[in-house]
Write a protein that holds these residues in place. Structure first.
Motif, PDB file in Angstrom:
ATOM      1  N   UNK A  13      28.158  48.243  48.869  1.00 30.49           N
ATOM      2  CA  UNK A  13      28.921  48.508  47.661  1.00 30.49           C
ATOM      3  C   UNK A  13      30.419  48.436  47.953  1.00 30.49           C
ATOM      4  N   UNK A  14      31.218  48.653  46.883  1.00 29.53           N
ATOM      5  CA  UNK A  14      32.678  48.682  47.030  1.00 29.53           C
ATOM      6  C   UNK A  14      33.079  49.874  47.915  1.00 29.53           C
ATOM      7  N   UNK A  15      34.046  49.648  48.814  1.00 29.50           N
ATOM      8  CA  UNK A  15      34.512  50.714  49.722  1.00 29.50           C
ATOM      9  C   UNK A  15      35.998  50.991  49.455  1.00 29.50           C
ATOM     10  N   UNK A  16      36.537  51.997  50.147  1.00 24.43           N
ATOM     11  CA  UNK A  16      37.968  52.279  50.004  1.00 24.43           C
ATOM     12  C   UNK A  16      38.829  51.163  50.598  1.00 24.43           C
ATOM     13  N   UNK A  17      38.254  50.351  51.482  1.00 26.46           N
ATOM     14  CA  UNK A  17      38.971  49.176  52.002  1.00 26.46           C
ATOM     15  C   UNK A  17      39.167  48.154  50.889  1.00 26.46           C
ATOM     16  N   UNK A  18      38.098  47.875  50.124  1.00 26.47           N
ATOM     17  CA  UNK A  18      38.223  46.992  48.960  1.00 26.47           C
ATOM     18  C   UNK A  18      39.209  47.589  47.954  1.00 26.47           C
ATOM     19  N   UNK A  19      39.089  48.909  47.738  1.00 30.69           N
ATOM     20  CA  UNK A  19      39.952  49.579  46.757  1.00 30.69           C
ATOM     21  C   UNK A  19      41.424  49.434  47.125  1.00 30.69           C
ATOM     22  N   UNK A  20      41.700  49.469  48.420  1.00 31.49           N
ATOM     23  CA  UNK A  20      43.073  49.314  48.908  1.00 31.49           C
ATOM     24  C   UNK A  20      43.634  47.954  48.470  1.00 31.49           C
ATOM     25  N   UNK A  21      42.820  46.915  48.646  1.00 22.31           N
ATOM     26  CA  UNK A  21      43.240  45.555  48.283  1.00 22.31           C
ATOM     27  C   UNK A  21      43.377  45.435  46.760  1.00 22.31           C
ATOM     28  N   UNK A  22      42.425  45.994  46.037  1.00 25.03           N
ATOM     29  CA  UNK A  22      42.440  45.885  44.571  1.00 25.03           C
ATOM     30  C   UNK A  22      43.639  46.653  43.975  1.00 25.03           C
ATOM     31  N   UNK A  23      43.873  47.869  44.476  1.00 24.79           N
ATOM     32  CA  UNK A  23      44.968  48.654  43.885  1.00 24.79           C
ATOM     33  C   UNK A  23      46.315  48.000  44.184  1.00 24.79           C
TER      34      UNK A  23
END
Ligand code: ADP
Length: 161
Positions: A13-23
């Motif tokens: 699933x989506x992780x905080x690593x992905x979230x970092x890039x998205x934000x």
């Protein structure tokens, strides 16, 4: 003209690593399409629909982030949504070779699409969806690694199994 980017991945699933890039991407581009690619060669834990719901839940605070799935070529998806940038995250040198390969192929297929890389924050440089699934399976605390909606979904998924 709107600056439109796509951010593709499996997000299983989506992780905080992905979230970092998205934000960070959401601050740079007017519109950011997070796209779950249906990749038949992987054996996903979450269905595409579940992954989309989790990403939507985790990104609802970003009004310019849109979440979709796609089953064709990424370059065709970019054309469809009018994107000129493909946004990817880089963790370590180990990501480089693979990223270079797909970037070169995408450039061959669509010269209008530029790939941009954002280097992840140090604290996420080891983080991947696979490692999160691996430790969550044995009940490890993953609250610092994934959005709260994902933590809940993983707990439920492994309870079912
Ligand atoms: P893929 O199957 O394309 O590798 P992923 O969901 O694993 O899909 O990754 C999607 C994108 O997010 C890729 O650009 C990947 O490098 C990036 N990414 C994954 N984990 C992290 C992380 N911890 N930090 C930064 N970027 C990441």
């Amino acid at each position: 003209m709107d600056r439109v980017a796509i951010c593709p991945g499996s997000f299983d699933p989506i992780t905080n690593g992905h979230m970092d890039i998205i934000s960070r991407g959401s601050k740079i581009f007017d519109k950011l399409y997070v796209v779950v690619l249906k990749n038949a060669s992987k054996n996903p834990l979450f269905t595409v629909e579940e992954r989309i719901e989790l990403i939507k839940g985790a990104t609802e605070k970003y009004p310019n982030v849109h979440v979709e799935s796609y089953s064709g070529l990424l370059v065709d998806y970019a054309r469809k949504v009018g994107a000129t940038v493909n946004l990817r995250g880089l963790r370590a040198v180990s990501d480089f070779e693979y990223e270079m390969q797909i970037t070169s192929m995408n450039r061959l297929l669509n010269q209008e699409l530029e790939t941009f890389f954002i280097m992840t924050r140090n604290q996420y440089s080891f983080l991947s969806s696979s490692i999160v699934k691996e430790v969550a399976k044995y009940g490890a605390d993953i609250s610092e690694l994934v959005p709260a909606v994902v933590e809940k979904a993983l707990l439920e998924k492994f309870r079912e199994k």
